[in-house]
Design a protein around this motif. Sequence first.
Motif, PDB file in Angstrom:
ATOM      1  N   THR A  89       0.837  -1.204   0.000  1.00 43.30           N
ATOM      2  CA  THR A  89       0.000   0.000   0.000  1.00 43.30           C
ATOM      3  C   THR A  89       0.874   1.259   0.000  1.00 43.30           C
ATOM      4  OG1 THR A  89      -1.594  -1.267   1.290  1.00 43.30           O
ATOM      5  CG2 THR A  89      -1.956   1.113   1.174  1.00 43.30           C
ATOM      6  N   ARG A  90       1.926   1.250   0.822  1.00 46.97           N
ATOM      7  CA  ARG A  90       2.829   2.412   0.848  1.00 46.97           C
ATOM      8  C   ARG A  90       3.494   2.604  -0.514  1.00 46.97           C
ATOM      9  NH1 ARG A  90       3.895   0.421   6.081  1.00 46.97           N
ATOM     10  NH2 ARG A  90       5.659  -0.851   5.411  1.00 46.97           N
ATOM     11  N   THR A  93       1.003   3.892  -3.061  1.00 48.42           N
ATOM     12  CA  THR A  93       0.638   5.279  -2.785  1.00 48.42           C
ATOM     13  C   THR A  93       1.760   6.209  -3.244  1.00 48.42           C
ATOM     14  OG1 THR A  93      -0.652   4.510  -0.905  1.00 48.42           O
ATOM     15  CG2 THR A  93      -0.101   6.870  -0.942  1.00 48.42           C
ATOM     16  N   GLY A  97      -0.084   7.089  -6.473  1.00 44.97           N
ATOM     17  CA  GLY A  97      -1.124   7.812  -5.728  1.00 44.97           C
ATOM     18  C   GLY A  97      -1.134   9.300  -6.012  1.00 44.97           C
ATOM     19  N   SER A 101      -5.862  10.202  -8.029  1.00 50.32           N
ATOM     20  CA  SER A 101      -5.917   8.845  -7.499  1.00 50.32           C
ATOM     21  C   SER A 101      -6.998   8.760  -6.415  1.00 50.32           C
ATOM     22  CB  SER A 101      -4.558   8.477  -6.897  1.00 50.32           C
ATOM     23  OG  SER A 101      -4.715   7.498  -5.905  1.00 50.32           O
ATOM     24  N   GLY A 103      -6.804   6.756  -4.034  1.00 50.87           N
ATOM     25  CA  GLY A 103      -6.165   6.299  -2.799  1.00 50.87           C
ATOM     26  C   GLY A 103      -6.106   4.791  -2.725  1.00 50.87           C
ATOM     27  N   PHE A 104      -5.217   4.314  -1.879  1.00 48.70           N
ATOM     28  CA  PHE A 104      -5.020   2.868  -1.760  1.00 48.70           C
ATOM     29  C   PHE A 104      -5.172   2.450  -0.306  1.00 48.70           C
ATOM     30  CE2 PHE A 104      -2.460   4.087  -5.470  1.00 48.70           C
ATOM     31  CZ  PHE A 104      -2.950   3.204  -6.404  1.00 48.70           C
TER      32      PHE A 104
END
Length: 404
Positions: A89-90, A93, A97, A101, A103-104
């Motif tokens: 996820t980081r 992003t 991101g 975007s 977002g995740f």
Amino acid sequence: MNAIMSGAPPRAAPAVSDLRPEAAGLPESGIVRVVNHGRGRQGLIPLWVGEGALPTPSFIRDEAVRSLAAGETFYTHQRGVPETREAITRYMTRHYGGAGSTGFAPDRFFVAAGGMHALQMALRMVLGPGDQAIIPTPAWPNFKGATLALGAEPVEVALDYAPSGWRLDFDRLAAAVTPRTRALLVNTPANPTGWTASFDDLRGLLALARRHGLWIVADEIYGRFVHEGERAPSFHDIADPDDRVMWIQTLSKNWAMTGLRVGWLEAPPAFGQTIENLVQYSTSGVPTPNQRAAAAALDHGEDFIAFQRARCAAARAILCEGLSRAGGFDFAPPPGAFYLFLRPHGVADCAATAIELVDYAGVGLAPGSAFGPGGDGFLRLCYARPAEEIEEAVRRLIAWSKAR
Ligand code: PMP
């Protein structure tokens, strides 16, 4: 007791024809034939498979070793260990991101045993017998193979070669859609051509998918390997949360981890339980040590990517300049991935030429015919290798070409 007395059917040795046709009918990879022919050849420069010469960097391997030493040898989370999904996820992003975007969050990401397993699960969710999947070609042969393995039908649509770059013909693509089409498999940047979808290409593909209710299975695993810019245009840049898009990703190429088998599937969180079930009933999860290694790569791997990008840029320049100066080869300088798809002049059968190159030039390349329509006459060269090796390969290819 014989068969008649026992009432059992007569037995014959098991034959492939006893098997399900989806399995028995799978094509052998056209790349493997050449690799088998040249394996172990003294002095051969092996540029036939899609991986570099470097082992996984030690800061990544160390995490796997630490995990093993700590006894992380149990069954694990089917969706992936939470720390790895957070690292994904980081990473996403940071790199995908940007503005626009949506977002995740970790609930979109499912750790898989490499990109291949992610692809297999994505296709398993949307394709069955009688369904069709459109595959722009030349393409990585596994798209076709994975489709066939499900009893579904690959519909291959050839890109057009031009010295300025491979092009997708949208009319041809649209004409390939039928009432049975379920999915559009888009690999950008592409193996083997390097074709990289522009934002206009992506918008056109998404519009086509929306119009017909198709799934886009987006394989963006070479997204960081681009000649210009920080990454390739992505469906993440243009898709809405409601669009039918799933993404295939892998650690294999970015961090030289082909043998560790870690990748991920990105899909709508609503599919979470279904994907968890698919993991359970296929691999039952990716080994925890490998997932720990993956998390380290994602969090601390930018220097290694920068190193690989620089190495690829140097190799690409050597190839493109050397071969165009010498003449005798057609190719479009690849905007993405790390393959040169080249066509030596006067080649009638590229599979035979690949064998000839092993025997007489000492260079291992993959025959273009292995990648489907549009690939005939071409050869794929993987250039994620040291400059000296690529320089020598160019010398050998030119000498071979001039001696013909
Ligand atoms: N997609 C493409 C386009 C590839 O070329 C590859 C590997 N050759 C993969 C996916 C899968 O990589 P892996 O299974 O090693 O993660």
